[in-house]
Enzyme design. Sequence first.
Site, mmCIF file in Angstrom:
data_model
loop_
_atom_site.group_PDB
_atom_site.id
_atom_site.type_symbol
_atom_site.label_atom_id
_atom_site.label_comp_id
_atom_site.label_asym_id
_atom_site.label_seq_id
_atom_site.Cartn_x
_atom_site.Cartn_y
_atom_site.Cartn_z
ATOM 1 N N LYS A 1 0.768 -1.095 0.107
ATOM 2 C CA LYS A 1 0.052 0.104 -0.119
ATOM 3 C C LYS A 1 0.894 1.319 0.064
ATOM 4 O O LYS A 1 1.983 1.279 0.665
ATOM 5 C CB LYS A 1 -0.829 -0.047 1.301
ATOM 6 C CG LYS A 1 -1.810 -0.918 1.344
ATOM 7 C CD LYS A 1 -2.807 -0.817 2.570
ATOM 8 C CE LYS A 1 -3.759 -2.052 2.776
ATOM 9 N NZ LYS A 1 -4.699 -1.921 1.935
ATOM 10 N N ARG B 1 -10.470 -11.394 1.337
ATOM 11 C CA ARG B 1 -11.405 -12.258 0.533
ATOM 12 C C ARG B 1 -10.920 -13.454 0.542
ATOM 13 O O ARG B 1 -11.704 -14.455 0.436
ATOM 14 C CB ARG B 1 -11.870 -11.842 -0.854
ATOM 15 C CG ARG B 1 -10.754 -11.558 -1.720
ATOM 16 C CD ARG B 1 -10.940 -10.711 -3.040
ATOM 17 N NE ARG B 1 -10.975 -9.246 -2.319
ATOM 18 C CZ ARG B 1 -11.393 -8.397 -3.401
ATOM 19 N NH1 ARG B 1 -11.544 -8.590 -4.585
ATOM 20 N NH2 ARG B 1 -11.334 -7.012 -2.881
#
Length: 475
Positions: free
Chosen positions: A247, A321
């Site tokens: 990130k 996920r």
Amino acid sequence: MKINIVELNKNKDFDLEIVFINSLEEIIDSKDKNTLEQLEFKAKDEVSTILVESKKIYVGFEEYSYDSLAISIATAVKKFKSTKFKSAKIVLNTKLEENFKALVEGAVLGNYSFDTYKSEKNIKKQELFFVVEEKNSNLNAILKESLTISKAVNIARDMVNTSPADFYPEIFVKEAQKIAKDLELDCEVYGEKYLEKNNMMAMHSVGRASVHESHLIHLKYKPKKALKKVVLVGKGLTYDSGGLSLKPSDFMVTMKADKSGAVAVLNSIKVIAELKLPIEVHAIIGAVENMIGGNAYKPDDILKAKNGKTIEVRNTDAEGRLVLADCLCYAQDTIKNIDYILDFATLTGACVVGLGEYTTGIMGNNESLKQQALNSCQNSGEYATKLDFNRYLKKCIKSEIADVCNISNTRYGGAITAGMFLDNFIYEENKNKWIHFDIAGPAFVEKPWGYNPYGASGTGVRMAVQFVKDLVEKV
């Protein structure tokens, strides 16, 4: 802050009175009314003032609704906290009694502050009293239940706000075991060897570069003669660096909040057990830390989940996920005759872009169940809306070399495509029993809003508990 109910005829002195004002015309004291007019006081949400001579806090509100009154009492409590007064009373009229839940929860949630890392702590012993004309057992029941719920929300806030150096997968385990011990729940904990042995390589891969071992935690609340069986699944990324798809630095700040879904699930089962609701509840948490290192999973890796489906990794920052995929499969493989599966996750930034910072996205295959979940969210005081799957977005997560890709091939509809990714791990018999809650927006906001503070809001606890409570009422 202690909160109590006291009868009007009890001779008790109070330092302050909190007065709710929907219109200045409601003010009986002409001197106070004149003073408020001079101060240009508006009877609006989030507006309050203290008249020291009168020993009154006047707080505005716009309507007799949960949100308006919870915000107003939170505003009044903050004003109360800014003084040296020790006690304050609120005299309840009929309409305020009808909205008593909002008043209690707004007061407790609005009183919250996180000072764990402050070298100087401002601890005040203050009491808030609700004054009623006569003893009311219904109000006492609401007080007890709302205190239980809102205190759990504040505990959830503490957990989410805690630094990742102090809250990692092993701490999740300790918190779950403590709840299990206190409430006599069953608690099973599985480490990375179990994940490997049971082909849960989606979850296993996400955490393998961390110094902290990944853990799947399974709490069980099994009351006698349970009316329904509900499974709560939570994404528990105690920290998310993004992995090798690192990130940007400003996006990495606040990633301690990526455990919010699992924290909500943990505190929801705690409340449900404390309230002794006649619904069997299983809480499943994927506690993982997504870090970088020589052992990190990589873009281009092909992972196999517990149900045998293969996943092409194109971005290691789409990790939640992957954890949920194996947790959902574990739930369906180990728990029989499930009635409902609810998963909670700070899953996508796309949900925040689409819905704003304050609203949860609700997804699933069953329209009536989505509406049921939305109703429960709204009744709990949380904000939510439905997001619909469609056949065209499904094509966006198609992989040419595996069963499914972990990110979409388009920048659009990212919240929905993430939900549709999870749908690959819901078995056919459970398709209409599953709801996905993307809480990425409201779980952590870097400014106060309503009765929520800077930082963690505890989103998910009230809506999950309300969903279970509504099941009891339906039966």
